[in-house]
Design an enzyme around this catalytic site. Sequence first.
Site, PDB file in Angstrom:
ATOM      1  N   ASP A  29     -23.865   7.577   5.790  1.00  0.00           N
ATOM      2  CA  ASP A  29     -24.333   8.835   5.400  1.00  0.00           C
ATOM      3  C   ASP A  29     -24.372   9.225   3.973  1.00  0.00           C
ATOM      4  OD1 ASP A  29     -24.838  11.537   5.693  1.00  0.00           O
ATOM      5  OD2 ASP A  29     -22.646  12.062   5.523  1.00  0.00           O
ATOM      6  N   ASP A  31     -24.706  12.605   1.823  1.00  0.00           N
ATOM      7  CA  ASP A  31     -24.088  13.635   1.134  1.00  0.00           C
ATOM      8  C   ASP A  31     -22.595  13.671   1.599  1.00  0.00           C
ATOM      9  OD1 ASP A  31     -24.051  15.483  -0.940  1.00  0.00           O
ATOM     10  OD2 ASP A  31     -24.112  17.185   0.543  1.00  0.00           O
TER      11      ASP A  31
END
Lengths: 308, 308
Positions: A29, A31
């Site tokens: 992922d 952020d």
Amino acid sequence: MSGSGSKCVRLSGPLVKPLLDSVDCVLFDCDGVIWRGNQAVAGAPQVINLLKERGKRVLFVTNNSTKTRSMYAEKMSALGFNVTEDEVFGTAFCCAAYLQTVCALRGKVYLLGSAAMQQELQAVGIQHVGVGPDHVSGTQQDWANVPLDPDVKAVVVGFDEHFSYMKLNRALQYLLQNDCLFVGTNRDSRLPLEGGKAVPGTGCLLQAVEAAAQRQAQTVGKPSRFMFDCLAARFGVQPERCMMVGDRLDTDILLGSNCGLKTLLTLTGVSTVAEAEAHRASGCAQRQGMVPDFYVESIADLLPALQG
Amino acid sequence: MSGSGSKCVRLSGPLVKPLLDSVDCVLFDCDGVIWRGNQAVAGAPQVINLLKERGKRVLFVTNNSTKTRSMYAEKMSALGFNVTEDEVFGTAFCCAAYLQTVCALRGKVYLLGSAAMQQELQAVGIQHVGVGPDHVSGTQQDWANVPLDPDVKAVVVGFDEHFSYMKLNRALQYLLQNDCLFVGTNRDSRLPLEGGKAVPGTGCLLQAVEAAAQRQAQTVGKPSRFMFDCLAARFGVQPERCMMVGDRLDTDILLGSNCGLKTLLTLTGVSTVAEAEAHRASGCAQRQGMVPDFYVESIADLLPALQG
């Protein structure tokens, strides 16, 4: 049936290398994992670049629909990551891929979304209407009889800062047509920002449209497995030789569990070990998918094993 | 435990007079019951006026938050109903009453709502901000740091045709303050219009704000019992001598069941006898509250008994 005693283990020291040896592909992922806002997580570029140098396939999987693949690649390069755009799977790109491949859409999209989604749709040759402001005027009768584009065959909801009552109404009028597809990028209810701040996420807009339409959208973002299917098809990824690294239990870790991947929670973002432990202790089968195999304070914790 | 065999009975002929004799007060929903759009249901004015002449207390209970009591009284008079504004309980009025009496609100309201809600709040001396358009500008950081009025102590969501991402965001920023109250007028997901048309209702907007805030609003509208408590306190209504007449099972009939009233479904609006029968046949305890005691094609079916 998975031995819960061996889950949610702190990953450190001698545990790191065997885990990395057991996988060929690592999904990250973005952020809260490799960056926060506009700053790379300390050590993250080195981890990513060394994983690639050691022969691992490294891919990026993000629910954020406001950037195209090339925008992501540009941001990553600027932050020191050695990444190309075909290694990035955002929901703007995956949503366009979903409409094209799974839905085999013949027709236009009514798009509640950003310029990035617009570009990704264009890239696969899907026409769309609706982007930009749409302010209300007239009476309720006017709203119910708002002119519709007869070629629209799908309503797509992504992050849209111009979301308005009139857009919600237009989406409803399209969705009252039974053959109109209904697709959302993701269900994240907030976009977390620095300093504990947050703004409303796509999930809020999607819930409003779903309530009006009295229909559920198909979502492409995590924890829906479409994003994994999308990258697995392109790169021949084997689930059992793949690890998902994320900061959210309800999206990243659940996606990993849903797809049979190894899972690693990093604590530089949204979720905490206490939350993971609460899921584990709940005894609730549904919540076990949100318990990661391992956790680290930061993905920089992988660095010593990669440098050794 | 209520003998389900005696529910959902068609009300006609000799059954009407004993039922009317068994109540002192009759509550009517408005849209789909006494009017449709801007037209009175045929015979409805005579029914209402005769009930009052026969000494019944007649009150009106509507979830629509876009009119003040005086706007309702004016519309009703124009359609031939003999009604005064103190007999009308809309969610704009009841929401103001709720904030004043139950919440004892000291502070301003951030209002997602109409001019009517504004006026009802003003009538009870509650200050508010937020009505009218609020278009987005700036960056995510700007949105998260949007200036807040420090006197705001409640977010109130009613029907708001100017609903926008920026309003959703502002509501979230207020609701991130733990002491901020959160009240909605109602959860109706659609406003039905003539000809089978519909536009999105307040419930859609409320769900968006609830998703962002990760909190549930307290709602004042049907089926929440506050509207009944509100009118019962003012008029000394005894539940067992009161009947609720409505066209929706999930709001009108459920309110009646929740408050121990007799219930009458009229088929001039949203719900059907088939839906009521399906609830009855479900065996689900929760759904029994949506089975009316009686149903009529139209409230005009009460006319012969009143004229006799």
